[in-house]
Scaffold this motif. Structure first.
Motif, mmCIF file in Angstrom:
data_model
loop_
_atom_site.group_PDB
_atom_site.id
_atom_site.type_symbol
_atom_site.label_atom_id
_atom_site.label_comp_id
_atom_site.label_asym_id
_atom_site.label_seq_id
_atom_site.Cartn_x
_atom_site.Cartn_y
_atom_site.Cartn_z
ATOM 1 N N MET A 135 7.948 -6.660 7.200
ATOM 2 C CA MET A 135 8.656 -5.432 6.890
ATOM 3 C C MET A 135 8.156 -4.901 5.547
ATOM 4 S SD MET A 135 12.694 -4.890 7.069
ATOM 5 C CE MET A 135 13.186 -3.368 7.741
ATOM 6 N N SER A 136 7.776 -3.633 5.495
ATOM 7 C CA SER A 136 7.239 -3.062 4.260
ATOM 8 C C SER A 136 8.350 -2.430 3.422
ATOM 9 C CB SER A 136 6.171 -2.022 4.586
ATOM 10 O OG SER A 136 6.744 -0.947 5.288
ATOM 11 N N ASP A 137 8.094 -2.385 2.129
ATOM 12 C CA ASP A 137 9.046 -1.762 1.207
ATOM 13 C C ASP A 137 8.995 -0.247 1.367
ATOM 14 O OD1 ASP A 137 9.749 -4.225 0.117
ATOM 15 O OD2 ASP A 137 8.144 -4.124 -1.370
ATOM 16 N N ILE A 138 10.137 0.400 1.199
ATOM 17 C CA ILE A 138 10.204 1.857 1.249
ATOM 18 C C ILE A 138 9.801 2.378 -0.120
ATOM 19 C CG2 ILE A 138 11.731 3.845 1.479
ATOM 20 C CD1 ILE A 138 13.384 2.176 3.464
ATOM 21 N N VAL A 139 8.841 3.307 -0.141
ATOM 22 C CA VAL A 139 8.366 3.890 -1.381
ATOM 23 C C VAL A 139 8.981 5.275 -1.526
ATOM 24 C CG1 VAL A 139 6.328 4.608 -2.689
ATOM 25 C CG2 VAL A 139 6.208 2.602 -1.207
ATOM 26 N N LYS A 140 9.506 5.556 -2.711
ATOM 27 C CA LYS A 140 10.156 6.837 -2.983
ATOM 28 C C LYS A 140 9.284 7.690 -3.909
ATOM 29 C CE LYS A 140 14.232 5.767 -1.088
ATOM 30 N NZ LYS A 140 15.065 6.548 -0.246
ATOM 31 N N CYS A 141 9.392 8.992 -3.759
ATOM 32 C CA CYS A 141 8.668 9.951 -4.586
ATOM 33 C C CYS A 141 9.168 9.870 -6.029
ATOM 34 C CB CYS A 141 8.866 11.359 -4.037
ATOM 35 S SG CYS A 141 8.134 12.657 -5.054
ATOM 36 N N SER A 142 8.236 9.905 -6.966
ATOM 37 C CA SER A 142 8.617 9.862 -8.382
ATOM 38 C C SER A 142 9.238 11.169 -8.860
ATOM 39 C CB SER A 142 7.382 9.536 -9.234
ATOM 40 O OG SER A 142 6.400 10.540 -9.078
ATOM 41 N N GLU A 143 9.059 12.252 -8.115
ATOM 42 C CA GLU A 143 9.603 13.559 -8.495
ATOM 43 C C GLU A 143 10.989 13.819 -7.904
ATOM 44 O OE1 GLU A 143 8.184 16.190 -10.413
ATOM 45 O OE2 GLU A 143 6.785 14.643 -11.049
ATOM 46 N N CYS A 144 11.148 13.562 -6.595
ATOM 47 C CA CYS A 144 12.396 13.972 -5.920
ATOM 48 C C CYS A 144 13.116 12.829 -5.209
ATOM 49 C CB CYS A 144 12.097 15.097 -4.938
ATOM 50 S SG CYS A 144 11.145 14.575 -3.492
ATOM 51 N N SER A 145 12.568 11.618 -5.270
ATOM 52 C CA SER A 145 13.162 10.411 -4.675
ATOM 53 C C SER A 145 13.214 10.407 -3.151
ATOM 54 C CB SER A 145 14.562 10.149 -5.243
ATOM 55 O OG SER A 145 14.474 9.931 -6.635
ATOM 56 N N SER A 187 -19.460 12.978 -0.828
ATOM 57 C CA SER A 187 -19.877 12.076 0.243
ATOM 58 C C SER A 187 -21.293 12.448 0.648
ATOM 59 C CB SER A 187 -18.933 12.186 1.437
ATOM 60 O OG SER A 187 -19.000 13.475 1.990
ATOM 61 N N ILE A 188 -22.058 11.473 1.048
ATOM 62 C CA ILE A 188 -23.427 11.747 1.472
ATOM 63 C C ILE A 188 -23.490 11.780 2.997
ATOM 64 C CG2 ILE A 188 -25.802 10.912 1.427
ATOM 65 C CD1 ILE A 188 -25.182 9.785 -1.366
ATOM 66 N N LEU A 189 -23.253 10.668 3.637
ATOM 67 C CA LEU A 189 -23.258 10.625 5.096
ATOM 68 C C LEU A 189 -21.874 10.343 5.664
ATOM 69 C CD1 LEU A 189 -26.536 8.602 5.697
ATOM 70 C CD2 LEU A 189 -26.216 11.066 5.915
ATOM 71 N N LYS A 190 -21.158 9.437 5.012
ATOM 72 C CA LYS A 190 -19.859 9.003 5.516
ATOM 73 C C LYS A 190 -18.812 9.184 4.426
ATOM 74 C CE LYS A 190 -17.744 4.994 7.696
ATOM 75 N NZ LYS A 190 -17.925 3.595 8.088
ATOM 76 N N MET A 191 -17.713 9.856 4.760
ATOM 77 C CA MET A 191 -16.648 10.095 3.782
ATOM 78 C C MET A 191 -15.789 8.850 3.609
ATOM 79 S SD MET A 191 -15.261 13.911 4.565
ATOM 80 C CE MET A 191 -15.783 14.175 6.244
ATOM 81 N N SER A 192 -15.586 8.459 2.367
ATOM 82 C CA SER A 192 -14.679 7.358 2.075
ATOM 83 C C SER A 192 -13.255 7.889 2.057
ATOM 84 C CB SER A 192 -15.004 6.753 0.712
ATOM 85 O OG SER A 192 -16.280 6.198 0.702
ATOM 86 N N LYS A 193 -12.342 7.068 2.496
ATOM 87 C CA LYS A 193 -10.929 7.441 2.436
ATOM 88 C C LYS A 193 -10.269 6.630 1.333
ATOM 89 C CE LYS A 193 -10.337 8.846 7.217
ATOM 90 N NZ LYS A 193 -9.581 8.603 8.455
ATOM 91 N N ILE A 194 -9.412 7.286 0.569
ATOM 92 C CA ILE A 194 -8.739 6.656 -0.551
ATOM 93 C C ILE A 194 -7.251 6.534 -0.222
ATOM 94 C CG2 ILE A 194 -8.147 6.925 -2.985
ATOM 95 C CD1 ILE A 194 -10.759 8.548 -3.223
ATOM 96 N N PRO A 195 -6.684 5.330 -0.327
ATOM 97 C CA PRO A 195 -5.255 5.176 -0.062
ATOM 98 C C PRO A 195 -4.438 6.097 -0.962
ATOM 99 C CG PRO A 195 -6.306 3.037 -0.271
ATOM 100 C CD PRO A 195 -7.317 4.065 -0.706
ATOM 101 N N ALA A 196 -3.408 6.715 -0.379
ATOM 102 C CA ALA A 196 -2.567 7.656 -1.120
ATOM 103 C C ALA A 196 -1.161 7.662 -0.543
ATOM 104 C CB ALA A 196 -3.167 9.056 -1.037
ATOM 105 N N ILE A 197 -0.237 8.215 -1.312
ATOM 106 C CA ILE A 197 1.117 8.465 -0.805
ATOM 107 C C ILE A 197 1.390 9.954 -0.946
ATOM 108 C CG2 ILE A 197 2.029 6.151 -1.173
ATOM 109 C CD1 ILE A 197 3.293 7.147 -3.765
ATOM 110 N N ARG A 198 2.161 10.487 0.017
ATOM 111 C CA ARG A 198 2.421 11.930 0.054
ATOM 112 C C ARG A 198 3.897 12.194 0.274
ATOM 113 N NH1 ARG A 198 0.298 15.774 4.866
ATOM 114 N NH2 ARG A 198 2.341 15.370 5.710
ATOM 115 N N CYS A 199 4.442 13.073 -0.554
ATOM 116 C CA CYS A 199 5.826 13.501 -0.391
ATOM 117 C C CYS A 199 5.821 14.868 0.283
ATOM 118 C CB CYS A 199 6.533 13.587 -1.740
ATOM 119 S SG CYS A 199 8.221 14.204 -1.604
ATOM 120 N N GLU A 200 6.395 14.948 1.460
ATOM 121 C CA GLU A 200 6.482 16.233 2.157
ATOM 122 C C GLU A 200 7.585 17.107 1.580
ATOM 123 O OE1 GLU A 200 6.809 14.730 6.200
ATOM 124 O OE2 GLU A 200 4.721 15.353 6.544
#
Length: 70
Positions: free
Chosen positions: A1-11, A47-60
């Motif tokens: 079970m993963s921890d719930i992550v909250k937005c630093s701006e609006c929770s 990116s040259i040939l293949k785009m790297s993906k960077i882990p991120a979190i997004r608040c909608e």
């Protein structure tokens, strides 16, 4: 079970995912528009040939995206 992550701006619970771009992502301390990004601090390289993906979190709720670079 993963921890719930909250937005630093609006929770609101954030979504975990990845950001990517075929072009570099740069940083500036100035809000002024620019014609070219030469000399800017590059956070994510082009990116040259293949785009790297960077882990991120997004608040909608407040449209905040957070990611670690380098």
């Amino acid at each position: 079970m993963s921890d719930i992550v909250k937005c630093s701006e609006c929770s609101t619970e954030v979504k975990q995912g990845y950001i990517f771009s075929p072009r570099r992502i740069c940083w500036s301390e100035s809000a002024d528009s620019i014609y070219a990004d030469f000399g800017s601090e590059v956070l994510v390289k082009d990116s040259i040939l293949k785009m790297s993906k960077i882990p991120a979190i997004r608040c909608e709720g407040c449209n905040l995206v957070t990611f670690k670079y380098k």
